[in-house]
Scaffold this motif. Sequence first.
Motif, PDB file in Angstrom:
ATOM      1  N   TYR A   9      37.394  52.293  33.974  1.00  0.00           N
ATOM      2  CA  TYR A   9      36.520  51.166  34.240  1.00  0.00           C
ATOM      3  C   TYR A   9      37.336  49.938  34.624  1.00  0.00           C
ATOM      4  O   TYR A   9      38.518  49.803  34.263  1.00  0.00           O
ATOM      5  N   ALA A  10      36.700  49.053  35.381  1.00  0.00           N
ATOM      6  CA  ALA A  10      37.337  47.805  35.792  1.00  0.00           C
ATOM      7  C   ALA A  10      36.266  46.725  35.899  1.00  0.00           C
ATOM      8  O   ALA A  10      35.161  46.981  36.412  1.00  0.00           O
ATOM      9  N   VAL A  11      36.579  45.556  35.395  1.00  0.00           N
ATOM     10  CA  VAL A  11      35.642  44.433  35.387  1.00  0.00           C
ATOM     11  C   VAL A  11      36.391  43.178  35.801  1.00  0.00           C
ATOM     12  O   VAL A  11      37.518  42.934  35.338  1.00  0.00           O
ATOM     13  N   ASP A  12      35.781  42.383  36.670  1.00  0.00           N
ATOM     14  CA  ASP A  12      36.390  41.133  37.108  1.00  0.00           C
ATOM     15  C   ASP A  12      35.426  39.984  36.843  1.00  0.00           C
ATOM     16  O   ASP A  12      34.245  40.075  37.192  1.00  0.00           O
ATOM     17  N   GLU A  13      35.927  38.930  36.214  1.00  0.00           N
ATOM     18  CA  GLU A  13      35.139  37.730  35.932  1.00  0.00           C
ATOM     19  C   GLU A  13      35.786  36.557  36.651  1.00  0.00           C
ATOM     20  O   GLU A  13      36.995  36.336  36.524  1.00  0.00           O
ATOM     21  N   LEU A  14      34.969  35.816  37.396  1.00  0.00           N
ATOM     22  CA  LEU A  14      35.485  34.699  38.189  1.00  0.00           C
ATOM     23  C   LEU A  14      34.677  33.443  37.901  1.00  0.00           C
ATOM     24  O   LEU A  14      33.458  33.428  38.082  1.00  0.00           O
ATOM     25  N   GLN A  15      35.384  32.396  37.427  1.00  0.00           N
ATOM     26  CA  GLN A  15      34.752  31.103  37.169  1.00  0.00           C
ATOM     27  C   GLN A  15      34.798  30.312  38.469  1.00  0.00           C
ATOM     28  O   GLN A  15      35.776  29.622  38.777  1.00  0.00           O
ATOM     29  N   LEU A  16      33.750  30.401  39.291  1.00  0.00           N
ATOM     30  CA  LEU A  16      33.748  29.763  40.603  1.00  0.00           C
ATOM     31  C   LEU A  16      33.743  28.246  40.502  1.00  0.00           C
ATOM     32  O   LEU A  16      34.446  27.557  41.245  1.00  0.00           O
ATOM     33  N   THR A  17      32.935  27.731  39.594  1.00  0.00           N
ATOM     34  CA  THR A  17      32.861  26.295  39.332  1.00  0.00           C
ATOM     35  C   THR A  17      32.779  26.126  37.820  1.00  0.00           C
ATOM     36  O   THR A  17      32.588  27.109  37.090  1.00  0.00           O
ATOM     37  N   PRO A  18      32.904  24.899  37.310  1.00  0.00           N
ATOM     38  CA  PRO A  18      32.747  24.726  35.857  1.00  0.00           C
ATOM     39  C   PRO A  18      31.405  25.222  35.334  1.00  0.00           C
ATOM     40  O   PRO A  18      31.280  25.554  34.159  1.00  0.00           O
ATOM     41  N   GLN A  19      30.394  25.301  36.219  1.00  0.00           N
ATOM     42  CA  GLN A  19      29.064  25.732  35.785  1.00  0.00           C
ATOM     43  C   GLN A  19      28.779  27.197  36.087  1.00  0.00           C
ATOM     44  O   GLN A  19      27.997  27.843  35.390  1.00  0.00           O
ATOM     45  N   LEU A  20      29.390  27.754  37.137  1.00  0.00           N
ATOM     46  CA  LEU A  20      29.010  29.074  37.629  1.00  0.00           C
ATOM     47  C   LEU A  20      30.120  30.099  37.400  1.00  0.00           C
ATOM     48  O   LEU A  20      31.258  29.896  37.826  1.00  0.00           O
ATOM     49  N   ARG A  21      29.743  31.187  36.727  1.00  0.00           N
ATOM     50  CA  ARG A  21      30.651  32.307  36.541  1.00  0.00           C
ATOM     51  C   ARG A  21      29.963  33.588  37.001  1.00  0.00           C
ATOM     52  O   ARG A  21      28.800  33.833  36.670  1.00  0.00           O
ATOM     53  N   ILE A  22      30.680  34.389  37.797  1.00  0.00           N
ATOM     54  CA  ILE A  22      30.143  35.660  38.242  1.00  0.00           C
ATOM     55  C   ILE A  22      31.036  36.781  37.722  1.00  0.00           C
ATOM     56  O   ILE A  22      32.211  36.567  37.409  1.00  0.00           O
ATOM     57  N   ASP A  23      30.473  37.968  37.618  1.00  0.00           N
ATOM     58  CA  ASP A  23      31.265  39.112  37.184  1.00  0.00           C
ATOM     59  C   ASP A  23      30.714  40.371  37.813  1.00  0.00           C
ATOM     60  O   ASP A  23      29.553  40.444  38.226  1.00  0.00           O
ATOM     61  N   GLY A  24      31.554  41.351  37.917  1.00  0.00           N
ATOM     62  CA  GLY A  24      31.160  42.648  38.433  1.00  0.00           C
ATOM     63  C   GLY A  24      32.089  43.713  37.908  1.00  0.00           C
ATOM     64  O   GLY A  24      33.236  43.439  37.546  1.00  0.00           O
ATOM     65  N   GLY A  25      31.577  44.942  37.817  1.00  0.00           N
ATOM     66  CA  GLY A  25      32.416  46.003  37.290  1.00  0.00           C
ATOM     67  C   GLY A  25      31.904  47.372  37.679  1.00  0.00           C
ATOM     68  O   GLY A  25      30.733  47.535  38.053  1.00  0.00           O
ATOM     69  N   ILE A  26      32.799  48.356  37.585  1.00  0.00           N
ATOM     70  CA  ILE A  26      32.445  49.734  37.867  1.00  0.00           C
ATOM     71  C   ILE A  26      33.030  50.627  36.778  1.00  0.00           C
ATOM     72  O   ILE A  26      33.981  50.259  36.094  1.00  0.00           O
ATOM     73  N   ARG A  27      32.434  51.799  36.635  1.00  0.00           N
ATOM     74  CA  ARG A  27      32.905  52.788  35.669  1.00  0.00           C
ATOM     75  C   ARG A  27      32.660  54.177  36.253  1.00  0.00           C
ATOM     76  O   ARG A  27      31.570  54.465  36.757  1.00  0.00           O
ATOM     77  N   TRP A  28      33.676  55.005  36.195  1.00  0.00           N
ATOM     78  CA  TRP A  28      33.533  56.424  36.540  1.00  0.00           C
ATOM     79  C   TRP A  28      33.755  57.237  35.283  1.00  0.00           C
ATOM     80  O   TRP A  28      34.731  57.048  34.561  1.00  0.00           O
ATOM     81  N   GLN A  29      32.814  58.136  34.993  1.00  0.00           N
ATOM     82  CA  GLN A  29      32.896  58.914  33.761  1.00  0.00           C
ATOM     83  C   GLN A  29      32.703  60.387  34.044  1.00  0.00           C
ATOM     84  O   GLN A  29      31.830  60.795  34.820  1.00  0.00           O
ATOM     85  N   ARG A  30      33.536  61.195  33.413  1.00  0.00           N
ATOM     86  CA  ARG A  30      33.457  62.645  33.493  1.00  0.00           C
ATOM     87  C   ARG A  30      32.968  63.172  32.148  1.00  0.00           C
ATOM     88  O   ARG A  30      33.491  62.790  31.091  1.00  0.00           O
TER      89      ARG A  30
END
Length: 817
Positions: free
Chosen positions: A494-515
């Motif tokens: 799995y991998a997740v990235d969190e980005l604080q674009l502005t002091p007010q706005l934070r976005i995140d996204g992630g993926i997971r592959w499972q067997r």
Amino acid sequence: MIGTATGALMTALPALAQTTTDGAQTTDSAQRAAPEEGLVDTSQPNGEEIIVVGTAGGGTRRQDAAFAVTALSNDAIERAAPNSTADILRAVPGVMAESSGGQNGANIFVRGYPSGGDAQFVSFQYAGAPVFAPPTLSFLENSQLIRLDETVQRIEAVRGGTGSLFSLGQPGLTVNVVPRIGGSEFHGLAKLSYTDYDEIRGDAWVSGPLDEDTGFMVGGFYAQGNGIRDPRFRAEKGGQITANVHHDFGGRGSVEVYARYLNDRGAWLLPIPVISDSDGDIRAYPGFDPGTGTLLGPDTRITTNVVGRTLDLREGRGAKIVNTGINFEYEVAEGLRLRERTSFLGGNADTLGLVPVEAPVAASAMAVTLGGAGSTVGALTYASGGGAVEGGADARVMRAGIWEVRKKISSFVSDTAAEWSTGKNKLTAGFFYTNYTSRDSWVLGNQVLLAAEPNARRLNLTLNGGRAATLDGFTSGPAFQVRANYEGEDYALYAVDELQLTPQLRIDGGIRWQRHAVDATLRTPIAGGNVNLDGDPLTLYDNSVTVLGGPRTIRYRNDAWSWTAGANYDFTDEIGVFARYSRGNSFPQFDNLREATAENIANDTGLAATAEVDTYEGGVKISTGIANLYATVFHNKFDGLATTSLIDNVPVSSNGGAKATGVEVEGAVRPTSWFSITAAGTYLDATYRDFFTGNGTIDNTGNQVQRQPKWMWRVTPAVDVDVGNLRPSIFATLQYTGDRFSDPENLQVLPHFYQLDAGVSLEVSQRIRLQVTGNNLTDEIGLTEGNPRIIGGQGTGPILARPILGRSFRFSAAFEF
């Protein structure tokens, strides 16, 4: 057992959280240090608590979380005095937790996720690591493997959101039980509790330093009693002990080693006779108290069935397990942290119970059921003592099966992650691995004929023509048997990235592959291979006993991707909004694969299908000094759902999809320092689509998803005042559970009901607390289950149903140092 006295209150009380002197958030381990003094956690304002579950491991402020999460502090749990681990989840919006089955054997449902029982979409963690890898197996759900006691610091519960990425990848509900750890000073607690149904319980813990950077904690509980549904023998007995050692690496990280031993059992509480009136109202069956009655009794406790197997139902349902683990976190370079969570669980989780078959009928009708058309009662006597049963052919009788399910289980989990923070960006990547086993031995059926009375007595029935319908009360032998060795193995990246674009706005996204891989060797009954044990057609009780077939194997392999994307926008430090989409998966576990065809397993269809869950959600979060509000709107779509139910001792499949739209709200208003009103509620519109039961013969499209009401809410006023060295508190919770259906066919109605709980506590000099809590004060008859072992309605008159527990009180005294 005493239920949740302050369910709504808990949703508004924050978990223990601390900050460093410059206001930065500390790590999870620092947040769990024991309070410096007193019985009440010194919490931060609402929204400031640090949430670990549903994150990559470092934690986040609840106010900043872009997902729906509830935190329950130790003080909130203490006031609630829940009767089981599952019972505490009634405080979580979007969750329907049924604890009417006793300390074990709960049914937990989440956000319209369809399932027939247990807790198919609920995973429990202890100290951040899964307790047992499969969220549920038949006769075993995660809450059976952990008890709440005074060693618990807080509970966190995330619904949907990021749950499909981390840990087991649970798209439903993930619950993290966070234990206390030692701080810089010695602290401890001793507590004694007693109920009005003669249960006694002792809790204790002590923590402190081993050196400047190392602390310890050890504690647990022991309890025994007959239970509120008294079978007239010691049905509840056992305890749990927990210990951990925690070391801080000078602010760069920490390591924690823990061990937990649980050896606890309780009666498996099942449906009892009640009366359903023509207008849908529920009332007591003659002689049976709906809140305290049980079929279990001295005469059914120890029996020997028709194949010579002797069982003691005092063993009930419980677990005897050891759970150990290690949590490690270290900053190896500036901005780069490594984390490892490893745990092992091993032991036994058995279930023995008296499982009712049908509602009471006249003995004359039972004679026809057992002997066929034209059969009449020749003699009806008590199996113990031999005296004639009053009423003869008109006496009210019923059947119940004596079920035995043995499980020897193990689970190993390793979750390794690296976190790289650079300014406004935080990237986490990890590898998750788990191996788990279950050695199963089931013997179901073994039905006995009983008098329709509390603490029922076994009956012997002889039919016309000298035919013996029973042997020592047994009307049949084993009807469904399993001998199986299962092994599962899952690994995920799995991998997740969190980005604080502005002091007010934070976005995140992630993926997971499972067997997901499962191998098994098992034996189940031969189709149509039942035998007559003694060859005598006049002894009806052993004329159709199942025979196990030869061994067969299962080999299953599949993999799937999960992903999520979310955004959180804070208008101010106190007001924010979030939105999220997530795709999650639920792989088939041992029981579905046992009943699946080879074609299903090869093609990932039917009972072997991997369920896909799409979740859209958004919410508003408001946290101020006098009020807080968390409101979430969600929409779920389900495909590939598959479950099995035991209908007349035969596995019957259910397959298809569903959709659900809902709103979850929780909040509190604190107009003064001594008065608060908290509330929580859920609206849920969940229906099946292309969902078939009865092995594909019954289309339930458009029906309401079983066991989950459209409306649930609770409201709690509380008064806390200071009078010198005394701090009295008064609290109460009124909870509403709306109309539901016990079955997916929507033929067994479970009427709505209200439940009133309340309590009073008195704290003396921050060291002594006296408390009394009352559960179900109005003695409401609230049904949580009908008869799950039939397809179709039960009509009016006598039916089988499982009501909530009756009125009860718990008294406790605690001393903390």
